[in-house]
Design an enzyme around this catalytic site. Structure first.
Site, PDB file in Angstrom:
ATOM      1  N   GLY A 165       2.148   5.219   4.372  1.00  0.00           N
ATOM      2  CA  GLY A 165       2.704   4.364   5.412  1.00  0.00           C
ATOM      3  C   GLY A 165       3.906   3.547   4.996  1.00  0.00           C
ATOM      4  O   GLY A 165       4.664   3.058   5.864  1.00  0.00           O
ATOM      5  N   GLY A 209       7.003   2.558   1.684  1.00  0.00           N
ATOM      6  CA  GLY A 209       7.696   2.829   0.423  1.00  0.00           C
ATOM      7  C   GLY A 209       7.930   4.307   0.114  1.00  0.00           C
ATOM      8  O   GLY A 209       8.377   5.081   0.968  1.00  0.00           O
ATOM      9  N   ARG A 245      -5.155   1.633   3.725  1.00  0.00           N
ATOM     10  CA  ARG A 245      -6.052   0.643   4.324  1.00  0.00           C
ATOM     11  C   ARG A 245      -5.541   0.131   5.666  1.00  0.00           C
ATOM     12  O   ARG A 245      -6.286  -0.036   6.604  1.00  0.00           O
ATOM     13  CB  ARG A 245      -6.248  -0.527   3.360  1.00  0.00           C
ATOM     14  CG  ARG A 245      -7.016  -0.143   2.106  1.00  0.00           C
ATOM     15  CD  ARG A 245      -6.878  -1.200   1.043  1.00  0.00           C
ATOM     16  NE  ARG A 245      -5.456  -1.486   0.804  1.00  0.00           N
ATOM     17  CZ  ARG A 245      -4.998  -2.371  -0.055  1.00  0.00           C
ATOM     18  NH1 ARG A 245      -5.842  -3.100  -0.767  1.00  0.00           N
ATOM     19  NH2 ARG A 245      -3.704  -2.547  -0.223  1.00  0.00           N
ATOM     20  N   ASP A 268      -9.800   3.545   2.481  1.00  0.00           N
ATOM     21  CA  ASP A 268      -9.684   2.791   1.237  1.00  0.00           C
ATOM     22  C   ASP A 268     -10.119   3.728   0.117  1.00  0.00           C
ATOM     23  O   ASP A 268     -11.298   4.073   0.003  1.00  0.00           O
ATOM     24  CB  ASP A 268     -10.577   1.551   1.289  1.00  0.00           C
ATOM     25  CG  ASP A 268     -10.349   0.651   0.084  1.00  0.00           C
ATOM     26  OD1 ASP A 268     -10.020   1.182  -1.000  1.00  0.00           O
ATOM     27  OD2 ASP A 268     -10.479  -0.573   0.224  1.00  0.00           O
ATOM     28  N   ARG A 307     -10.733   3.426  -2.839  1.00  0.00           N
ATOM     29  CA  ARG A 307     -11.717   2.941  -3.814  1.00  0.00           C
ATOM     30  C   ARG A 307     -13.145   3.311  -3.438  1.00  0.00           C
ATOM     31  O   ARG A 307     -14.055   3.221  -4.258  1.00  0.00           O
ATOM     32  CB  ARG A 307     -11.630   1.409  -3.928  1.00  0.00           C
ATOM     33  CG  ARG A 307     -10.339   0.939  -4.554  1.00  0.00           C
ATOM     34  CD  ARG A 307     -10.209  -0.552  -4.430  1.00  0.00           C
ATOM     35  NE  ARG A 307     -10.130  -0.973  -3.026  1.00  0.00           N
ATOM     36  CZ  ARG A 307      -9.876  -2.207  -2.618  1.00  0.00           C
ATOM     37  NH1 ARG A 307      -9.654  -3.155  -3.524  1.00  0.00           N
ATOM     38  NH2 ARG A 307      -9.801  -2.495  -1.347  1.00  0.00           N
ATOM     39  N   SER A 341      -8.550 -11.621 -15.107  1.00  0.00           N
ATOM     40  CA  SER A 341     -10.014 -11.618 -15.066  1.00  0.00           C
ATOM     41  C   SER A 341     -10.511 -10.177 -14.946  1.00  0.00           C
ATOM     42  O   SER A 341      -9.744  -9.277 -14.596  1.00  0.00           O
ATOM     43  CB  SER A 341     -10.489 -12.411 -13.860  1.00  0.00           C
ATOM     44  OG  SER A 341     -10.083 -11.733 -12.683  1.00  0.00           O
ATOM     45  N   TYR A 392       5.940   3.809 -17.636  1.00  0.00           N
ATOM     46  CA  TYR A 392       5.231   3.128 -18.726  1.00  0.00           C
ATOM     47  C   TYR A 392       3.806   3.647 -18.888  1.00  0.00           C
ATOM     48  O   TYR A 392       3.000   3.051 -19.606  1.00  0.00           O
ATOM     49  CB  TYR A 392       5.275   1.602 -18.561  1.00  0.00           C
ATOM     50  CG  TYR A 392       4.729   1.066 -17.259  1.00  0.00           C
ATOM     51  CD1 TYR A 392       3.372   1.028 -16.995  1.00  0.00           C
ATOM     52  CD2 TYR A 392       5.592   0.589 -16.283  1.00  0.00           C
ATOM     53  CE1 TYR A 392       2.883   0.534 -15.803  1.00  0.00           C
ATOM     54  CE2 TYR A 392       5.115   0.091 -15.082  1.00  0.00           C
ATOM     55  CZ  TYR A 392       3.756   0.070 -14.855  1.00  0.00           C
ATOM     56  OH  TYR A 392       3.267  -0.411 -13.665  1.00  0.00           O
ATOM     57  N   PRO A 441      12.453   2.394 -11.645  1.00  0.00           N
ATOM     58  CA  PRO A 441      12.495   1.376 -10.590  1.00  0.00           C
ATOM     59  C   PRO A 441      13.225   1.805  -9.317  1.00  0.00           C
ATOM     60  O   PRO A 441      14.381   2.214  -9.365  1.00  0.00           O
ATOM     61  CB  PRO A 441      13.219   0.201 -11.254  1.00  0.00           C
ATOM     62  CG  PRO A 441      13.924   0.759 -12.427  1.00  0.00           C
ATOM     63  CD  PRO A 441      13.206   1.996 -12.850  1.00  0.00           C
ATOM     64  N   ARG A 448       5.877  -7.648  -6.015  1.00  0.00           N
ATOM     65  CA  ARG A 448       4.806  -8.014  -6.947  1.00  0.00           C
ATOM     66  C   ARG A 448       5.204  -7.839  -8.410  1.00  0.00           C
ATOM     67  O   ARG A 448       4.503  -8.252  -9.311  1.00  0.00           O
ATOM     68  CB  ARG A 448       3.558  -7.170  -6.633  1.00  0.00           C
ATOM     69  CG  ARG A 448       2.944  -7.537  -5.287  1.00  0.00           C
ATOM     70  CD  ARG A 448       1.815  -6.632  -4.895  1.00  0.00           C
ATOM     71  NE  ARG A 448       1.279  -7.004  -3.596  1.00  0.00           N
ATOM     72  CZ  ARG A 448       1.721  -6.515  -2.420  1.00  0.00           C
ATOM     73  NH1 ARG A 448       2.718  -5.644  -2.399  1.00  0.00           N
ATOM     74  NH2 ARG A 448       1.190  -6.926  -1.291  1.00  0.00           N
TER      75      ARG A 448
HETATM   76  N1  LIG Z   1       8.819   1.481  -6.396  1.00  0.00           N
HETATM   77  C1  LIG Z   1       8.865   1.645  -7.706  1.00  0.00           C
HETATM   78  O1  LIG Z   1       9.754   1.144  -8.372  1.00  0.00           O
HETATM   79  C2  LIG Z   1       7.819   2.438  -8.412  1.00  0.00           C
HETATM   80  C3  LIG Z   1       7.989   2.709  -9.762  1.00  0.00           C
HETATM   81  C4  LIG Z   1       7.023   3.435 -10.435  1.00  0.00           C
HETATM   82  C5  LIG Z   1       5.942   3.912  -9.752  1.00  0.00           C
HETATM   83  N2  LIG Z   1       5.792   3.636  -8.440  1.00  0.00           N
HETATM   84  C6  LIG Z   1       4.609   4.179  -7.751  1.00  0.00           C
HETATM   85  O2  LIG Z   1       4.985   4.718  -6.525  1.00  0.00           O
HETATM   86  C7  LIG Z   1       3.884   4.670  -5.630  1.00  0.00           C
HETATM   87  C8  LIG Z   1       4.318   4.048  -4.323  1.00  0.00           C
HETATM   88  O3  LIG Z   1       4.736   2.720  -4.551  1.00  0.00           O
HETATM   89  P1  LIG Z   1       5.714   1.974  -3.563  1.00  0.00           P
HETATM   90  O4  LIG Z   1       6.787   1.403  -4.392  1.00  0.00           O
HETATM   91  O5  LIG Z   1       6.062   2.829  -2.420  1.00  0.00           O
HETATM   92  O6  LIG Z   1       4.842   0.714  -3.093  1.00  0.00           O
HETATM   93  P2  LIG Z   1       3.977   0.470  -1.785  1.00  0.00           P
HETATM   94  O7  LIG Z   1       4.839   0.581  -0.585  1.00  0.00           O
HETATM   95  O8  LIG Z   1       3.281  -0.825  -2.042  1.00  0.00           O
HETATM   96  O9  LIG Z   1       2.949   1.666  -1.778  1.00  0.00           O
HETATM   97  C9  LIG Z   1       1.610   1.555  -2.152  1.00  0.00           C
HETATM   98  C10 LIG Z   1       0.762   2.165  -1.061  1.00  0.00           C
HETATM   99  O10 LIG Z   1      -0.573   2.253  -1.522  1.00  0.00           O
HETATM  100  C11 LIG Z   1      -1.432   1.959  -0.450  1.00  0.00           C
HETATM  101  N3  LIG Z   1      -2.697   1.461  -0.959  1.00  0.00           N
HETATM  102  C12 LIG Z   1      -2.905   0.376  -1.746  1.00  0.00           C
HETATM  103  N4  LIG Z   1      -4.211   0.201  -1.953  1.00  0.00           N
HETATM  104  C13 LIG Z   1      -4.854   1.215  -1.303  1.00  0.00           C
HETATM  105  C14 LIG Z   1      -6.221   1.558  -1.158  1.00  0.00           C
HETATM  106  N5  LIG Z   1      -7.196   0.844  -1.739  1.00  0.00           N
HETATM  107  N6  LIG Z   1      -6.536   2.648  -0.440  1.00  0.00           N
HETATM  108  C15 LIG Z   1      -5.554   3.383   0.131  1.00  0.00           C
HETATM  109  N7  LIG Z   1      -4.243   3.087   0.028  1.00  0.00           N
HETATM  110  C16 LIG Z   1      -3.901   2.007  -0.692  1.00  0.00           C
HETATM  111  C17 LIG Z   1      -0.706   0.887   0.326  1.00  0.00           C
HETATM  112  O11 LIG Z   1      -1.111   0.883   1.692  1.00  0.00           O
HETATM  113  P3  LIG Z   1      -2.192  -0.139   2.282  1.00  0.00           P
HETATM  114  O12 LIG Z   1      -1.798  -1.494   1.867  1.00  0.00           O
HETATM  115  O13 LIG Z   1      -2.131   0.133   3.744  1.00  0.00           O
HETATM  116  O14 LIG Z   1      -3.532   0.287   1.718  1.00  0.00           O
HETATM  117  C18 LIG Z   1       0.731   1.335   0.202  1.00  0.00           C
HETATM  118  O15 LIG Z   1       1.119   2.133   1.280  1.00  0.00           O
HETATM  119  C19 LIG Z   1       2.820   3.895  -6.352  1.00  0.00           C
HETATM  120  O16 LIG Z   1       1.924   4.807  -6.954  1.00  0.00           O
HETATM  121  C20 LIG Z   1       3.575   3.162  -7.423  1.00  0.00           C
HETATM  122  O17 LIG Z   1       2.773   2.851  -8.540  1.00  0.00           O
HETATM  123  C21 LIG Z   1       6.714   2.920  -7.750  1.00  0.00           C
END
Ligand SMILES: NC(=O)c1ccc[n+]([C@@H]2O[C@H](COP(=O)([O-])OP(=O)(O)OC[C@H]3O[C@@H](n4cnc5c(N)ncnc54)[C@H](OP(=O)(O)O)[C@@H]3O)[C@@H](O)[C@H]2O)c1
Ligand SMILES: NC(=O)c1ccc[n+]([C@@H]2O[C@H](COP(=O)([O-])OP(=O)(O)OC[C@H]3O[C@@H](n4cnc5c(N)ncnc54)[C@H](OP(=O)(O)O)[C@@H]3O)[C@@H](O)[C@H]2O)c1
Ligand SMILES: NC(=O)c1ccc[n+]([C@@H]2O[C@H](COP(=O)([O-])OP(=O)(O)OC[C@H]3O[C@@H](n4cnc5c(N)ncnc54)[C@H](OP(=O)(O)O)[C@@H]3O)[C@@H](O)[C@H]2O)c1
Ligand SMILES: NC(=O)c1ccc[n+]([C@@H]2O[C@H](COP(=O)([O-])OP(=O)(O)OC[C@H]3O[C@@H](n4cnc5c(N)ncnc54)[C@H](OP(=O)(O)O)[C@@H]3O)[C@@H](O)[C@H]2O)c1
Lengths: 314, 314, 314, 314
Positions: C47, C49, C70, C96, C98, C136, C178, C221, C230
């Site tokens: 949804g 990014g 979620r 979700d 998890r 924690s 990383y 990035p 965050r």
């Molecule tokens: N942007 C960067 O610079 C970067 C760099 C390295 C790696 N990444 C990786 O790229 C991926 C996408 O990141 P992004 O930058 O696009 O950030 P993002 O928009 O925050 O994407 C994370 C997504 O995960 C979903 N999510 C979180 N918790 C969840 C849960 N418990 N169950 C199901 N869905 C869940 C969120 O949706 P809901 O909140 O609706 O659940 C959200 O759509 C991630 O794996 C991130 O680690 C990003």
């Protein structure tokens, strides 16, 4: 200001970080006395720096050592000094490892003097900092011929003879923490050291059946004249290096020597194909994307935490 | 025929290869006596297998040891036996590392009995072979909760307290040679161990400034009841494993213990963020694409050489 | 001054470096139209990014997409917008990751709506910067439960059903640069992503025989609200990050999407167990020990060269 | 029986595994037509095998290509055939990459004919299987001089001129899956390819500021006459190789070509310092310690599961 220090290597460089008090170095020899009695060790570049320290430790532990490099006078003086301190024989043999024939003759001499070695340490190397666009083909070869071809010639020559004589041995190569990641400004060294690592991992797999094992130490920064005068001639770089070493200080030749002695000993006969990074944590500290956040203060963390908590959604 | 052996772990399994005579194991303690006098060591899973061997060695070298796992009777017997042999105190503390509260209480007990540790060895683990399509979410968690979360809870709890008290310490984690490459049929273990390695490399970078260092041993196959009864219950797999180990034999718990003691000692204060593979060369032997050519005979090589020589062009 | 920017993600952050003009980004879709016609793609975190960008590209190329996370309202809006732009169905399913049961129900819904997927992208994640001593057990689990367990539950559930139905599929996981090196201050993320990589490499080996392949992208990035709010809530970190990226700029979601589409397509059926770093060169730039010498000026190089040349001996 | 096939490379070797039907190869060109219009590409070893395939794809996409190697007749025929098929110019230039002067003259010719390149592919190599104890210093150099020095000479020469002219370019090197792990029986190749990888990662970090980026493909086994006639002259090895490839088949030159074209294109301008393994999963399959358990049957698994469940304690 960046070139404020003379090119003569000063006794002491940039100061260590506070946390280094948690990480005192131990200079004494670690292994039990006599660990290498009746063993023969061959160390390239054994006349100076880390090679000298490793030779000293092996000699203290009873090994008969042969050190080899280009400068026979340096070798002879080192050999004498170590031998005097330890009471065990240290032989100096001139050898330019870039020359396969010289290597072969050197091994002949060793065989006559002491027999084939039980321990082989490929430590000889060359290196200097240089922007790659200033590097000529000869500049490239001046490093890779020593580091990669030299190590290969020594290793193949000794390996063949050991196999022929059905004698086992422990090989060790000294590479560097940038062999895997690569690094700008020391590119021939990075390439050649990576080649050495592949050579050793390959032979660990191939030549185990002949009783030979092969391991690698990747040292981080240790103040030796040979390395530092060509990598940080002005001394301007050292402080930055220390600032990113988690343990807060440079390494010491004796610390490498204890590790090398362990890896060459029968305590480590089950070790082959291993690559041991020994660098005060510098590599992981550089490589981890968010490690610069170490500069954030506790107050700033509180504020950042609050901002993060208040973030809604993605 | 593949299940010809009973599930009770036999005293000796498949025989070593001929070259193993070049690679004798040394069971004696390597470090100088008293190396860990006045030091406190905390070892999870210290009641059995490798954990027991590491505890024995540290105790011999003067450390006061605390061993922790679920089975308090096993722990107590081990503690008594080691203590009797070494003359140094070994405490047994029940602790399920999956439970953060249990971990916290365990550390409370340790603080009362011996103070915060100078050495921490995260060795507790679970594992079993299983095709991944037969793995339930609970099966997944039964391993990752111990290996990854357990290690994290122990490490975070101890780290916080050590930082609070401004006390330095050496952390060691026991992972496995398949943590980097992954491996089918032990997937939760592979994932969790990879997580442990990243945890340790991360903290090596982040917590050096607090006097803490973090290193890893990746053991290859070492015959323990805990590991082998769940990874090779029929004993059918062991021979194949040995056949590809360049050093020609399995490792011994005492060999791991000597390495672990070195890494935990002041001889290795400059080591942090290191990952040491200790596996008789098994990993490089498996991973290298052409290593199967070890089966080619000398006569066949001659013929192949002739064929290659006669090849024209690309 | 380090916290001079508001936590609301500004349209544009720190400026790119001059060399970025050599490295223009292409936003258009790379693969031939219709590449994914009749294919079903399942994208977690689709949804927002990067997940949203990958969904958009796959949808443009003809795939029927199911996005799951979620926040069902966010999903539904994204689904509608993409579907409108591409003319292909995008389904929103709350899930979700998890919770294994929620995952199972989500897959039930997908099977009813579209059948089992041909393409699975494990992209959902959580992350935040935090000194590890402030973490924690719950903070630890808040990340690892999503990233590692969530990915495992999705992957195991889909894998089992695909194997059962003898249907092939391409799995892709989004990790981070990383994951291998680790990194302080994002430790649960580093550990969990390393676990995901081992999971995927393991299954690449184990489940190929069932027609399944598994690959990984490690993004550097890329400015998304979810990540940057965050990881760099104040915006103070971005400039430093760009300064060490050889290509001189952040990545764009469309660039990831084109790579992901390629890896998920039949052009890449021979790719399995691969880990593709896509980061403008940031990782090698950080990791290489001498890369800071980029700051040395040409005049300084001339002087250093002279000093090095004049060095005698080791 | 192991040498049952003639050294002439047969049209088809060992059969693929059943699962390969899930993983069909696509031979067509992936990128949009005209992607490389007005771009100049330089490919070493472009007359045969993978180099020829990459040249064909780039030419189809509009690039003007220069191919260089030792056999000018082979080059010319390839150049003509490709040019005829694509309608775009392909130039043949004789060049032995081991000779820095030849490299310089070759670049002179290219500059006159087409200008400096936008794309550089270091693909030329030599290799043959051989037990290392049968390897002479000349045998060692016959491979490393081409693979490592040759790549360095080409890269340094072109890099310097591009930097001088302030022109950007994408560099690609073709290495191998055993560059990181090493491998017995192809040791000079393993070492030299590891060196090439370090060279490229180093320059990715150092020369990004000049508009240059550097990436690597590590191919698994792809049937070309050049490679297979020297690595598997009898054909006896191929079946075993296929049996451990999760995707169940060898790769095809066209698949490498599509990946190489992507990495050389503006869709991948954010990619630098990347190493892409493309091998049907062979590497992870070999490297993972328990992957041999693929041979265990479902019935055997049930029994093993029962044995594991009944195990008590450690
Ligand atoms: N942007 C960067 O610079 C970067 C760099 C390295 C790696 N990444 C990786 O790229 C991926 C996408 O990141 P992004 O930058 O696009 O950030 P993002 O928009 O925050 O994407 C994370 C997504 O995960 C979903 N999510 C979180 N918790 C969840 C849960 N418990 N169950 C199901 N869905 C869940 C969120 O949706 P809901 O909140 O609706 O659940 C959200 O759509 C991630 O794996 C991130 O680690 C990003
Ligand atoms: N010090 C560090 O911070 C550091 C860090 C990472 C890795 N290392 C590695 O550690 C090893 C030792 O370095 P070091 O710091 O002790 O520097 P060093 O004192 O300069 O040692 C290099 C040795 O190599 C010998 N050598 C050079 N060319 C040779 C040739 N053609 N044939 C035979 N011997 C040759 C030199 O002796 P001659 O001049 O007499 O030939 C010298 O004794 C090297 O492999 C180096 O790459 C050092
Ligand atoms: N042996 C090998 O070949 C080999 C190879 C690679 C890696 N390793 C690693 O070496 C380490 C030791 O293995 P080992 O071979 O010595 O097997 P082991 O005897 O089964 O040791 C595992 C220990 O972990 C403890 N443990 C399990 N779950 C626990 C929990 N929830 N909380 C606290 N402690 C728990 C067990 O004690 P309780 O049952 O009393 O809790 C046991 O003492 C493990 O990390 C293993 O992964 C072993
Ligand atoms: N095929 C595989 O399975 C495989 C697997 C992993 C990696 N690779 C790599 O893929 C690349 C291409 O291999 P290939 O399979 O296509 O084999 P190939 O047809 O033998 O290609 C090698 C090319 O290198 C050229 N070359 C050799 N020595 C040279 C020199 N001194 N100067 C200039 N050019 C030289 C050869 O042309 P001349 O004889 O005319 O000089 C030939 O065109 C190589 O880098 C190889 O290591 C291949």
């Amino acid at each position: 200001a960046w070139f404020h220090r003379s090119s003569a290597l000063p006794q002491s460089g940039a100061p260590p970080l506070p946390q280094s008090s948690f990480f005192p170095s131990v200079d004494g020899v670690m292994l039990p006395p006599g660990t290498f009695t009746n063993r023969v060790a061959f160390i390239t570049g054994g006349g100076t720096g880390l090679g000298r320290a490793m030779t000293t430790t092996l000699s203290h532990l009873g090994a008969q050592c042969i050190i080899a490099s280009r400068k026979v006078d340096v070798l002879q003086q080192t050999a004498e000094e170590i031998s005097k301190a330890t009471g065990n024989k240290v032989h100096a043999v001139q050898c330019d490892v870039r020359d396969p024939q010289a290597v072969s003759q050197c091994v002949n001499q060793m065989e006559e003097m002491a027999g084939l070695p039980d321990i082989v340490i490929n430590n000889a190397a060359g290196n200097f900092v240089c922007p790659s666009e200033r590097l000529s083909p000869n500049g490239w070869k001046s490093i890779t011929d020593i580091v990669l071809n030299g190590t290969a010639f020594v290793t193949l020559e000794l390996g063949k003879r050991l196999i022929q004589k059905q004698k086992g041995a422990a090989f060790l190569a000294i590479t560097t923490i940038y062999a895997e990641s690569g690094s700008g400004f020391v590119v021939p060294s990075a390439s050649a050291k990576a080649g050495v690592e592949a050579l050793y991992k390959s032979l660990a797999a191939e030549w185990g059946r002949y009783g030979l094992r092969f391991n690698i130490i990747q040292p981080g920064p240790i103040r030796t004249k040979g390395a530092f005068s060509r990598l940080d001639p002005t001394g301007a770089f050292e402080k930055g290096m220390i600032s990113r070493i988690p343990v807060g200080r440079l390494g010491k030749p004796e610390e490498i020597a204890n590790l090398a002695a362990y890896m060459s000993s029968d305590y480590a006969t089950w070790m082959s194909g291993a690559v041991i990074r020994f660098d005060g944590g510098e590599y992981v500290s550089m490589a981890g994307e968010f490690n610069d956040l170490r500069r954030v203060t506790p107050e700033q963390w509180k504020m950042m935490e609050a901002m993060i908590r208040s973030t809604k959604g993605s």
